[in-house]
Design an enzyme around this catalytic site. Structure first.
Site, short mmCIF file in Angstrom:
data_model
loop_
_atom_site.label_atom_id
_atom_site.label_comp_id
_atom_site.label_asym_id
_atom_site.label_seq_id
_atom_site.Cartn_x
_atom_site.Cartn_y
_atom_site.Cartn_z
N LYS A 117 0.83 -1.22 0.00
CA LYS A 117 0.00 0.00 0.00
C LYS A 117 0.86 1.26 0.00
O LYS A 117 0.51 2.26 -0.63
CB LYS A 117 -0.94 0.02 1.21
CG LYS A 117 -1.82 -1.24 1.31
CD LYS A 117 -2.63 -1.48 0.07
CE LYS A 117 -2.83 -2.98 -0.16
NZ LYS A 117 -3.28 -3.36 -1.49
N GLU A 201 -2.34 8.29 8.00
CA GLU A 201 -3.08 9.14 7.06
C GLU A 201 -4.11 9.95 7.84
O GLU A 201 -4.55 9.54 8.91
CB GLU A 201 -3.88 8.27 6.07
CG GLU A 201 -3.09 7.69 4.93
CD GLU A 201 -3.94 6.85 4.00
OE1 GLU A 201 -5.17 6.80 4.16
OE2 GLU A 201 -3.35 6.23 3.12
N HIS A 236 -15.85 -4.70 5.48
CA HIS A 236 -15.04 -4.74 4.26
C HIS A 236 -15.52 -5.77 3.25
O HIS A 236 -14.84 -6.06 2.28
CB HIS A 236 -13.56 -4.93 4.59
CG HIS A 236 -13.05 -3.88 5.55
ND1 HIS A 236 -12.90 -2.57 5.18
CD2 HIS A 236 -12.75 -3.94 6.86
CE1 HIS A 236 -12.50 -1.87 6.22
NE2 HIS A 236 -12.40 -2.67 7.26
N ARG A 293 -6.93 -7.34 -10.47
CA ARG A 293 -7.65 -8.55 -10.90
C ARG A 293 -9.01 -8.14 -11.45
O ARG A 293 -9.43 -6.99 -11.32
CB ARG A 293 -7.87 -9.45 -9.67
CG ARG A 293 -8.69 -8.73 -8.60
CD ARG A 293 -9.23 -9.61 -7.52
NE ARG A 293 -10.19 -8.90 -6.70
CZ ARG A 293 -9.91 -8.07 -5.71
NH1 ARG A 293 -8.65 -7.82 -5.38
NH2 ARG A 293 -10.88 -7.45 -5.06
C1 MV4 Z 1 -9.46 5.02 4.79
C2 MV4 Z 1 -10.70 5.44 5.33
C3 MV4 Z 1 -10.80 6.74 5.77
N1 MV4 Z 1 -9.72 7.57 5.71
N2 MV4 Z 1 -8.42 5.89 4.73
C4 MV4 Z 1 -10.55 0.38 4.39
C5 MV4 Z 1 -9.73 -0.73 3.83
C6 MV4 Z 1 -8.72 -0.12 2.95
N3 MV4 Z 1 -8.98 -0.48 1.59
C7 MV4 Z 1 -8.81 1.36 3.17
N4 MV4 Z 1 -9.95 1.60 3.99
C8 MV4 Z 1 -10.26 2.87 4.42
N5 MV4 Z 1 -9.26 3.78 4.34
C9 MV4 Z 1 -8.57 7.11 5.20
N6 MV4 Z 1 -7.51 7.94 5.17
C10 MV4 Z 1 -11.73 4.51 5.38
C11 MV4 Z 1 -11.52 3.23 4.93
C12 MV4 Z 1 -12.64 2.34 5.04
C13 MV4 Z 1 -13.27 1.83 3.91
C14 MV4 Z 1 -12.84 2.08 2.63
C15 MV4 Z 1 -13.49 1.56 1.53
C16 MV4 Z 1 -14.59 0.74 1.71
C17 MV4 Z 1 -15.04 0.46 2.96
C18 MV4 Z 1 -14.39 1.00 4.09
C19 MV4 Z 1 -14.88 0.70 5.35
C20 MV4 Z 1 -14.24 1.21 6.44
C21 MV4 Z 1 -13.13 2.02 6.29
#
Ligand code: MV4
Length: 508
Positions: A117, A201, A236, A293
């Site tokens: 990441k 972040e 998720h 993918r």
């Molecule tokens: C975040 C966020 C809020 N702020 N980053 C969740 C897993 C990973 N793919 C990144 N994720 C998140 N990153 C910042 N700076 C909130 C999430 C997040 C989220 C993102 C996409 C889909 C569902 C989610 C559920 C909870 C938190």
């Protein structure tokens, strides 16, 4: 140029999806299967099938060497990995290539570039792509984390560098919480990924999860197939996806699409991939990560663009050029997908097992059913609980929601508990119908969705379905849960009550 024969290194609905694309293109297909899948639909539908091992994925669908040997033995020229399993393993993409076969997906180097990441963030930043304010280097200690947090303010989010799926993630609201949060994020990252590197972040509050489907060929052409809205998720796991997104204006679509293409080009990407973004209420978007993918939710994009993503994956892997023009790729109408899983929403989404004893599949205008199950399928605990994807298309979002609701009403699955009734409640929800959703919406709404009383006509339909099943099973009684009922309970009604209901409603 195209392939003569392709091996599909997957199972269930996605294996069938690829087999269908092959058959329409005149390509022979080879299925692989574990002992648990010897009688599975994908095995029967492929032109050939090879047994690769015992039921656990580690002994079958994750055995890259055995799968490559099966491709060599059957004379397949290429391997499609589907999603999950080996689809994002750099070593597998490399091993396929080293065996003189074609991996139907991105180059191993692109998988590696997006696997970390922090590396993806570095790459995106270099390509002038907006990312959430934060670091790319791993944090040294709590003091460094506090100093950085002060520059953009709380709340902040600690994330595992090797991360994914929310593991090793901690929201922090004040400096005093940093030391404990950093310790626990490190511990979780270490045990989940074998790497305790954690970065920081700014935490974006209440965003949507919007992603861009891209596809590129080996001749330097890359296109955005526009966005999917994937905010309706729990822990998720996405439950409902749609295209387009109500929050994406033509200007945001264009900017996000150009951004996704820029990231993908910077990674040396070829084939189909997805860039994930957070979209905030003000319309700002931030690149999160890239999925290297084919994704579960690709059908909603296919339905609004008219582009068969899987067929194009096969063609670009064989070296063909993409004939598109970006300005022609405009979403038409609205598509929604529900992931029908063998989970019991009333019991904390506990996975349910059993044999499918009854299956009525919705059809009619604008309905697509991508599934690997049939009556007699054994639903066990070895693999993912997704039984099917129900996908609808209609000219407008309102019509698509109504159509999905109608299709869910038609759907009957007996023998295992499913998410069908839960999806009905989502389609009936006022927030969902208004498009007012963000990534926390489903979990906020969970109790009321599970506890919701279905509308009277839904109760009636459920009772009719249950009565029909009871009637047909009269000579051979079964005591199996029915997921055609109103609440995922077991609304077994006998034939008499069916006639009664029919009479009450003036049906016959
Ligand atoms: C975040 C966020 C809020 N702020 N980053 C969740 C897993 C990973 N793919 C990144 N994720 C998140 N990153 C910042 N700076 C909130 C999430 C997040 C989220 C993102 C996409 C889909 C569902 C989610 C559920 C909870 C938190």
């Amino acid at each position: 140029m195209t392939f003569r024969k392709v091996l599909i290194a997957n199972r269930g609905e996605i294996a069938l999806r690829v087999i269908r694309a092959c058959r329409e293109m005149g390509i022979a297909s080879v299925a692989v299967y574990s002992d648990a899948d010897a009688r599975a639909v994908h095995v029967r539908e492929a032109d050939e099938a090879v047994r690769i091992g015992a039921a656990p994925s580690a002994e079958s669908y994750l055995k890259g060497d055995v799968i490559i040997a099966a491709a060599m033995k059957t004379g397949a020229q290429a391997i499609h990995p589907g999603y999950g399993f080996l689809s994002e393993r750099e070593w597998f993409a490399r091993a396929v290539r080293d065996a003189g076969l074609v991996f139907i997906g991105p180059p191993a180097e692109a998988i590696a570039a997006m696997g970390s990441k922090t590396a993806a963030r570095t790459l995106a930043t270099a390509a002038d792509v907006p990312v959430v304010p934060g670091t790319t280097a791993a944090l040294r200690d709590a003091d460094e984390a506090k100093a950085i947090a002060r520059t953009f303010g709380y709340p902040v989010l600690l994330k595992a560098a090797a991360g994914g799926g929310g593991k090793g993630m901690r929201v922090v609201h004040s400096a005093s919480e940093i030391p404990d949060a950093l310790d626990s994020a490190r511990r979780e990252a270490k045990s989940a990924f074998g790497d305790d590197a954690v970065y920081i972040e700014k935490y974006i509050v209440g965003p949507r999860h919007v992603e861009i489907q891209i596809i590129g060929d080996a001749h330097g052409n890359m296109f955005s197939l526009n966005e999917r809205e994937c905010s309706v998720q729990r822990r998720h796991q996405k439950m409902v996806e749609e295209a387009p997104s109500v929050a994406v204006t033509p200007a945001i679509r264009q900017a996000m699409g150009e951004t996704a293409v820029r990231v993908a080009k910077a990674a040396g990407y070829v084939n189909a991939g997805t860039c994930e973004f957070l979209l905030d209420a003000a319309g700002n978007f931030y690149f999160l990560e890239m999925n290297t993918r084919l994704q579960v939710e690709h059908p909603v994009t296919e339905l609004v663009t008219g582009i068969d993503i899987v067929q194009w994956q096969l063609r670009v892997a064989a070296g063909e050029k993409l004939p598109f023009r970006q300005q022609d790729i405009v979403p038409r109408g609205w598509a929604i997908e529900c992931r029908i899983t063998s989970e019991d929403p009333a019991n904390g989404f506990l996975p349910s097992t059993g044999t499918v004893t009854w299956l009525h599949v919705p059809t009619g205008p604008g309905v697509r059913w991508d599934s690997g199950i049939e009556v007699g399928s054994e639903v066990g605990l070895f693999y993912d609980p997704m039984l099917a994807k129900l996908i609808v298309w209609a000219p407008t979002r309102d019509a698509a929601v109504a159509r999905m609701h109608r299709a869910l009403l038609e759907l009957t699955i007996a023998g295992v508990e499913t998410s069908r009734d839960f999806h009905l409640r989502v389609m009936e929800d006022s927030d969902f119908r208004a498009g007012q959703i963000d990534i926390q919406w489903l979990e906020r709404r969970l109790d009321s969705l599970i506890g919701a009383t279905p509308p009277a006509h839904v109760e009636r339909d459920a009772a009719i379905v249950a009565a029909l099943i009871a009637d047909r099973d009269r000579l051979e009684p079964r005591r199996t849960p029915i997921s055609g009922g109103s609440r995922g309970s077991s609304p077994i009604v006998d034939a008499d009550s069916w006639t009664q209901i029919g009479r009450q409603e003036g049906l016959r």
